[in-house]
Write a protein that holds these residues in place. Structure first.
Motif, PDB file in Angstrom:
ATOM      1  N   MET A 296       0.828  -1.204   0.000  1.00  0.00           N
ATOM      2  CA  MET A 296       0.000   0.000   0.000  1.00  0.00           C
ATOM      3  C   MET A 296       0.866   1.260   0.000  1.00  0.00           C
ATOM      4  O   MET A 296       0.609   2.212  -0.747  1.00  0.00           O
ATOM      5  CB  MET A 296      -0.925   0.017   1.228  1.00  0.00           C
ATOM      6  N   VAL A 297       1.883   1.273   0.841  1.00  0.00           N
ATOM      7  CA  VAL A 297       2.795   2.427   0.881  1.00  0.00           C
ATOM      8  C   VAL A 297       3.483   2.585  -0.472  1.00  0.00           C
ATOM      9  O   VAL A 297       3.636   3.702  -0.987  1.00  0.00           O
ATOM     10  CB  VAL A 297       3.835   2.254   2.005  1.00  0.00           C
ATOM     11  N   GLY A 298       3.880   1.460  -1.083  1.00  0.00           N
ATOM     12  CA  GLY A 298       4.487   1.526  -2.408  1.00  0.00           C
ATOM     13  C   GLY A 298       3.536   2.099  -3.437  1.00  0.00           C
ATOM     14  O   GLY A 298       3.930   2.892  -4.302  1.00  0.00           O
ATOM     15  N   GLY A 299       2.268   1.720  -3.355  1.00  0.00           N
ATOM     16  CA  GLY A 299       1.280   2.261  -4.278  1.00  0.00           C
ATOM     17  C   GLY A 299       1.095   3.753  -4.123  1.00  0.00           C
ATOM     18  O   GLY A 299       0.931   4.488  -5.104  1.00  0.00           O
ATOM     19  N   VAL A 300       1.115   4.237  -2.877  1.00  0.00           N
ATOM     20  CA  VAL A 300       1.019   5.678  -2.632  1.00  0.00           C
ATOM     21  C   VAL A 300       2.193   6.408  -3.279  1.00  0.00           C
ATOM     22  O   VAL A 300       2.028   7.471  -3.894  1.00  0.00           O
ATOM     23  CB  VAL A 300       0.972   5.971  -1.112  1.00  0.00           C
ATOM     24  N   ILE A 301       3.390   5.842  -3.153  1.00  0.00           N
ATOM     25  CA  ILE A 301       4.580   6.461  -3.751  1.00  0.00           C
ATOM     26  C   ILE A 301       4.448   6.497  -5.275  1.00  0.00           C
ATOM     27  O   ILE A 301       4.770   7.504  -5.921  1.00  0.00           O
ATOM     28  CB  ILE A 301       5.849   5.699  -3.331  1.00  0.00           C
ATOM     29  N   ILE A 302       3.966   5.406  -5.870  1.00  0.00           N
ATOM     30  CA  ILE A 302       3.804   5.362  -7.330  1.00  0.00           C
ATOM     31  C   ILE A 302       2.790   6.400  -7.785  1.00  0.00           C
ATOM     32  O   ILE A 302       2.987   7.081  -8.802  1.00  0.00           O
ATOM     33  CB  ILE A 302       3.374   3.946  -7.771  1.00  0.00           C
ATOM     34  N   MET A 303       1.690   6.550  -7.052  1.00  0.00           N
ATOM     35  CA  MET A 303       0.695   7.565  -7.415  1.00  0.00           C
ATOM     36  C   MET A 303       1.292   8.956  -7.495  1.00  0.00           C
ATOM     37  O   MET A 303       0.907   9.783  -8.330  1.00  0.00           O
ATOM     38  CB  MET A 303      -0.448   7.569  -6.399  1.00  0.00           C
ATOM     39  N   LEU A 308       7.103  13.544  -7.008  1.00  0.00           N
ATOM     40  CA  LEU A 308       8.251  13.260  -6.159  1.00  0.00           C
ATOM     41  C   LEU A 308       9.562  13.315  -6.919  1.00  0.00           C
ATOM     42  O   LEU A 308      10.602  13.762  -6.381  1.00  0.00           O
ATOM     43  CB  LEU A 308       8.078  11.862  -5.531  1.00  0.00           C
ATOM     44  N   PHE A 309       9.550  12.857  -8.173  1.00  0.00           N
ATOM     45  CA  PHE A 309      10.794  12.728  -8.920  1.00  0.00           C
ATOM     46  C   PHE A 309      10.908  13.703 -10.067  1.00  0.00           C
ATOM     47  O   PHE A 309      11.708  13.534 -10.978  1.00  0.00           O
ATOM     48  CB  PHE A 309      10.929  11.281  -9.439  1.00  0.00           C
TER      49      PHE A 309
END
Length: 310
Positions: A296-303, A308-309
């Motif tokens: 879930m945390v990974g999915g938030v980062i991908i969203m 972010l980048f």
């Protein structure tokens, strides 16, 4: 990403509210009495904070004539979703109810953001957002399913209409996020918007009490020696959640708000279960649940990868 962390922190508190309200429920006669007490406490707290920060509990009369009527229904929609959940749980079970709620909330808020419904800022459903949301949703369902067995229901085969109602609950909560976010933009204060939402919800619950006329007695459960002081504080956490969501929604979009808060809710639920917090029965966390939370945390980062980048 700071807003995402704030949303997760807000979500982490919500399972504690559920545990507190469950304890209150064991001391009162009906779930409607419990919900009304919780909403009243939240409304009073938000009234004090609104007066301190805004200087008034009211609003410009022009808001009533210049703004659409749906702007004020966030609290009502929330109460409809909450009361329907109470009725739905014994029929389809907590597992299916949670899964349907999560699915409908994510789809509803993604649709609202993509088309700019309810006047929200448009957040196009880009590939990053779609993939991230799909990962979060799948991981959330993994975390929920990982610690629960298939529910044994009293009814062997509930009508499919009940599962559709479960999806409707999630739609209600998704709409509430967007509506309260817009109310924040109009009033210029998330606290003021939260107060209005809670006030409307409390009024609806009081009407429900008048109709159902449950007993208003407060008792001590047979297995307990007394009622703890903290069982009255569920409304405080509810007020914090509604206000926090109303604050975040205009800033990061309804879908992102739902997703980060739901990630926090799953994390908080695992903590409450694993440590048996607030008199909740202890349920050791399972490996699948931990994997689901990490995903879930990974999915938030991908969203949020493009921001972010960048």
């Amino acid at each position: 990403m700071l807003y995402g962390l704030l949303g997760m922190a807000i979500g982490v508190l919500m399972p504690s509210q559920s545990a507190i309200n469950n304890r209150l429920r064991s001391a009162v006669a009906s779930p409607w009495v419990m919900a009304t007490i919780s909403f009243l406490v939240g409304t009073l707290c938000l009234a004090v904070l609104t007066w301190a920060s805004v200087g008034t509990l009211g609003f410009d009369n022009n808001h009533l004539t210049a703004q659409p009527g749906w702007l004020w229904i966030g609290g009502l929609v929330g109460v409809v979703g909450m009361t329907t959940t109470v009725l739905l749980l014994p029929i389809i079970g907590a597992l299916y109810s949670t899964a349907l709620n999560l699915t409908a909330q994510v789809i509803t808020t993604m649709t609202i953001d993509h088309f700019g419904l309810f006047g929200v800022a448009i957040y196009t459903a880009s590939p990053w957002r779609l993939v991230g949301a799909a990962i979060v949703l799948s991981a959330a369902l993994l975390a929920v399913v990982g610690g629960r067995r298939r529910p044994q229901l009293q009814r062997s085969s509930p009508s499919p209409i009940w599962y559709l109602i479960g999806l409707g609950v999630g739609i209600c909560f998704g709409v509430q996020v967007a509506v309260n976010g817009q109310l924040t933009s109009v009033l210029g204060s998330a606290i003021h918007a939260g107060f209005i939402s809670f006030l409307v919800g409390t009024a609806a619950l009081l009407c429900l009490l008048v109709i159902t006329r449950p007993s208003l007695r407060i008792t001590v459960p047979a297995s307990k020696s007394s009622n703890p002081w903290w069982m009255w504080l569920g409304g405080l956490l509810g007020a914090l959640y509604v206000t926090g969501v109303a604050f975040l929604s205009p800033l990061i979009g309804s879908a992102a708000t739902v997703i980060v808060t739901q990630t926090g809710i799953i994390a908080g639920s695992l903590a409450v279960d694993h440590f048996g917090l607030l008199s909740a029965p202890r349920k050791p966390v399972q490996p699948l649940q931990v994997i689901g939370l990490v995903l879930m945390v990974g999915g938030v980062i991908i969203m949020n990868a493009p921001e972010l980048f960048a």
